[in-house]
Scaffold this motif. Sequence first.
Motif, PDB file in Angstrom:
ATOM      1  N   MET A 142       0.939  -1.182   0.206  1.00 56.85           N
ATOM      2  CA  MET A 142       0.095  -0.182  -0.121  1.00 56.85           C
ATOM      3  C   MET A 142       0.818   1.094  -0.128  1.00 56.85           C
ATOM      4  N   ASP A 143       0.871   2.071  -1.072  1.00 58.45           N
ATOM      5  CA  ASP A 143       1.539   3.129  -1.021  1.00 58.45           C
ATOM      6  C   ASP A 143       0.819   4.390  -1.093  1.00 58.45           C
ATOM      7  N   GLU A 144       1.443   5.461  -1.095  1.00 61.27           N
ATOM      8  CA  GLU A 144       0.355   6.834  -1.282  1.00 61.27           C
ATOM      9  C   GLU A 144      -0.403   7.065  -2.298  1.00 61.27           C
ATOM     10  N   ARG A 145      -0.095   6.221  -3.410  1.00 62.44           N
ATOM     11  CA  ARG A 145      -0.981   6.393  -4.491  1.00 62.44           C
ATOM     12  C   ARG A 145      -2.451   5.836  -4.365  1.00 62.44           C
ATOM     13  N   GLY A 146      -2.408   5.061  -3.415  1.00 62.08           N
ATOM     14  CA  GLY A 146      -3.786   4.404  -3.356  1.00 62.08           C
ATOM     15  C   GLY A 146      -4.117   3.249  -4.214  1.00 62.08           C
TER      16      GLY A 146
END
Lengths: 352, 352
Positions: B68-72
Amino acid sequence: MATMHDVARLAHVSVSTVSYVLTGARPISQATRNKVLAAMAQLDYQPNAMARGLASRRSRILGLLMPMDERGLGATETAFVTGAAAAASVAGYHLVLSPVGGGNLDDLRRLASQRMLDGVVLMEVQLADERVTVLQEAGVPLVLIGRTADTSTLSYVDIDFDQTVRDAVAHLVGLGHRQIVYVNHSAATLASGYGPALRTRDAFTSAMTGHGLDPVMIAAEDSAAGGRAALAAAFAQAPELTAVLAMNETAIFGILGELTGRGLSVPDDVSVVSMVTSPQVAELATPALTAMTSPGSALGRIAIEALTRHLDGPADLRHQQLLPCTLEIRGSTAAPRRPALATSGPASNDGG
Amino acid sequence: MATMHDVARLAHVSVSTVSYVLTGARPISQATRNKVLAAMAQLDYQPNAMARGLASRRSRILGLLMPMDERGLGATETAFVTGAAAAASVAGYHLVLSPVGGGNLDDLRRLASQRMLDGVVLMEVQLADERVTVLQEAGVPLVLIGRTADTSTLSYVDIDFDQTVRDAVAHLVGLGHRQIVYVNHSAATLASGYGPALRTRDAFTSAMTGHGLDPVMIAAEDSAAGGRAALAAAFAQAPELTAVLAMNETAIFGILGELTGRGLSVPDDVSVVSMVTSPQVAELATPALTAMTSPGSALGRIAIEALTRHLDGPADLRHQQLLPCTLEIRGSTAAPRRPALATSGPASNDGG
DNA sequence: AGACTTCGTCGAAGCGCTTCGACGAAGCGG
DNA sequence: CCGCTTCGTCGAAGCGCTTCGACGAAGTCT
C-alpha cells in the motif's frame, strides 16, 4: 518446522521455560534465556500462530473490515491502512484487511464468531449499520471509523466534518466569496444514511448561516457526468456563484470539465475546494486543487491504539474522537473576480 | 461460546461424529446428521478457527500481499481483490489482505513462517523480488501477480503486455496515426526492474517496428507534473506526433492538461490511449479516455483458483497464464486531422 | 453361506502452544 | 536462624478441534 519441544530439548530446559522466554510471562534467568535463544536461532524456530492462539485464546490479529467497491481506494484510505498497520505492529498485533462486501452479513458473522480476530476496525460506517449489530452480538471488540446515529455506547474515530466544513467555508469567505455552492454525494447516498454526506450538509448549512449567507447544496452522482450535471444545477440555483465546495472526488473532475466547457476559469472565475481529499488526487487536476486533506494516517493509528488499549488494558473505556481535515491551499482558490457584486447571467466571460 | 463437545453432548453422539458432520470426512447417517445439525443450531455453535487450524494443519486462510503506497488503489486493484475474495469463498477459504510495506522483509518472513496462511498471492512483483525468495524459503504456496525475470519454477498470473500494447498500437494505426509516442512510468521505475514498464517498452518497440514505424518512448514521473513534462519531451522528440499511448494513470491527467494548455484538442489534434486503466478512471477525464481495461477481477479469480487447486489437489503443477487488457473505445481517440502528413511546428492549431 | 468390504460410529491420541500449581533455592526481616 | 516471600524452573493439564484405528452391523459376491 521446529517446534517448541525441539527448542526445549536442544536447550535442555522444559517446554514451559521456552514459552516463558517467548512471552515474558514469568521471570527467566539470563543464563537460561540465552541458552533458549541460541537454540531457537539454531533451529530457526518460529512459533506456530494457531497453537499460540488456541492456547492463549488470543490471536493477536486485528481485522480491518474495508468494503471494496468498484471505485477503488483513494490515498486517504491507504494512508489510513498504513497508519493502522504501523500502530498494530507497535502494539504487537498483526493487521489484516478483510474485503467484506456489502451484502454478506453472514460471512461477517462467521468471521467474527470464529475467534480468529481479537478485535475489529470497521470502516465506512453508516448511520444505521447492521454490521455493527452483528459484530457486537459476536462479542468482538470494535472501533468504528465513522459513527452510527447513536454514538452512546461505541468507540469510534471520525473526521470532524463540522470543523472541516467550517474551515473550508471560512477560507472561501475570507477570500471574498459570498455565493458558495456545496456539491455533496448523491441523493441516494444521502438517503442511505451515509454519515459524512449528512453531517457535511448540516455543517455547511450552519457555517453559511453563521456568515449570514445562503447555503445552496447540490447532490451529485459519483461520476464525472454527475459532476457536470451538478454544476449545471448549481448555476441554475445560484447564477452568481463564485465558489464550489465539493466532497465527491469523482464528481469534482466533471465539475472542473464543465467549468472549462462553460469558458470559466479556475480560480479566476470560480474557486473550487475539494473536501476530504488526498494530496495525490488534488494534484491530478489542473490547476491543483485547494483541498481539505483528511487525516488518514492519524485516523488509522488512533483507531488501532484505542482497540489495543481496550484489548490489553484492564479498563475497557470507549474511545470517541474527532479529527478535522487540514486546509491545503493550492491553485484552485482565489479572490472572486467580482467580489459580492451582482452580475447578469451565468456563463459569459472573457475566458482564461 | 459453545464448543464441539457441547454439541456432541446435546446430540448424544461423540465429538468425532460432530466433526465428521462438519467436515464430511467420513459418511454420517442422515438421522445422526440431523440431530447434530439441530444441536448446532440450538447452541448457535461456531467452530473455533484456530482449533481447527491447529488440528488440521491448515488455516483455510489465504493471504493477499498487497503493498500500500501513498498512491492509493485503483479500481483495477479493488476489482482484483473482489474477484480473488469471491473465488476464495467458493473454494472454502477466507481471503485476507496484508498491507506489507516495502521494507519489512522480516515482517513478511514472520508472517509466512507462522503457518497462519495456507497460501499467498503476491502482488506488484518486481523482476527481481526478494519477497519471492523469502516466501519460497518459508515454504508457503505462492502465486505471483506479475512475473519475476526467471519464470521457470513459479506460478503466476499476469497481464499480457505484449498483446495489450499490440492491440493499442493497432487501434491507433488503424485510425491512421503514424507518429505515436509511448509514455511509460519513470526512469527510476524502469531501472528498478518493474516488469510492466519493461515489458510494455519492449512490446511497444516491437509493435511499432512491425508497422514500419519509429517507436518513441518517454519516461514520465508518476504525477501530473510528470505528465506535462513528458508531453513537452514528446513534442521535442516527435514534433509531428498525433497520438499518445500511456501507461501511467497519474501522469495522464498532466498530459491532458498540457495538451489543453497548448491549445490542442483531444481527440481532434491528438489521440490518447491509456493502458491498464479502469473504466472509472477513464471516465474521470473529459473526454472520457479510450483505454485498455485491465482484467482485474479475472486476474484475481484465476490466481486464487490456481492457489487453491494447488492446495487441495494432489498434483501441484505450476500455473502460468497471461491475460490481455481489452480495448474500450471512448472519446479520446479519432482519426488524425492530418493523416501521415508532414506539418510545420508542434503547437499552432485552430483550437477545439 | 462364508469371506469380504463398506457404513456409521466411538474413543483416544495428538496438533503446538500457554498457564497453573508445585517446589527447591535463594533472599530477608526480626 | 526460622518462617516467609520471591525467583526460576518443571511437569501436567488443557485450548477445541481433526483424524486414526477399531468395531459391530449391513451389504456384496460367488
